[in-house]
Design a protein around this motif. Structure first.
Motif: not given
Length: 176
Positions: A126-133
């Motif tokens: 979940l913490p990586q979602l912003p950077d991934l998107i």
């Protein structure tokens, strides 16, 4: 589950009791969409609903005038439920993708005016979602990304952070 406003306002869908997904509460959904009115006009936009679950957000987006919504959901029963909901409405603006969100994000080349993600609150990535998107060129210029999450996450230091809203145990972080 009900649609709050738009062309399908008031329509109800009964979620099977066997579902593992927790739909965004009407209270939280209504409040976050009130906030979003200041950021985006949904009429004619393209939207992406990640971890679509019951399809509550996808249904709301179509009701509010999105020209296309792509709903990504891995669970077979949940995807079938979303498909049945749109069939009941007779609306074909939702494109349902049954599969893993992370695989979808790696392959997707389309840009969206609005992206909503409601992953399981305990999801390890979940913490990586912003950077991934946001790093994947998925958000169109001027677009908004909303991440629903539990109280244990704080994204206020992210360079594209716009604002945070909390409604009970439901938290939303908006990114531009």
């Amino acid at each position: 589950m009900r649609i709050i406003t738009g062309s399908y306002k008031g329509r109800h869908f009964d979620i099977p009791r066997t579902f593992k997904a927790r739909p965004t509460t009407d209270f939280a959904k209504e409040n976050i969409f009130n906030v979003l009115r200041g950021y985006v006009d949904f009429d004619g936009t393209t939207a992406l609903d990640l971890f679509a679950g019951t399809g509550s957000i996808s249904l709301e987006l179509v009701s509010r005038g999105c020209k296309q919504v792509i709903s990504v959901e891995a669970d077979r029963d949940h995807a079938d439920f979303i498909r049945r909901c749109f069939a009941k409405l007779g609306d074909d603006r939702d494109v349902l993708v049954r599969g893993d969100v992370f695989r979808f994000l790696k392959r997707c080349r389309q840009q969206f005016d609005f992206i909503f993600a409601d992953p399981p609150y305990t999801l390890g990535d979940l913490p990586q979602l912003p950077d991934l998107i946001l790093g994947g060129n998925l958000l169109a210029p001027g677009g908004i990304f909303v991440l629903e999450h539990g109280k244990d996450h704080d994204f206020s230091a992210h360079q594209r952070f716009a604002e945070h809203r909390s409604y009970g145990s439901v938290n939303f972080t908006l990114f531009k």
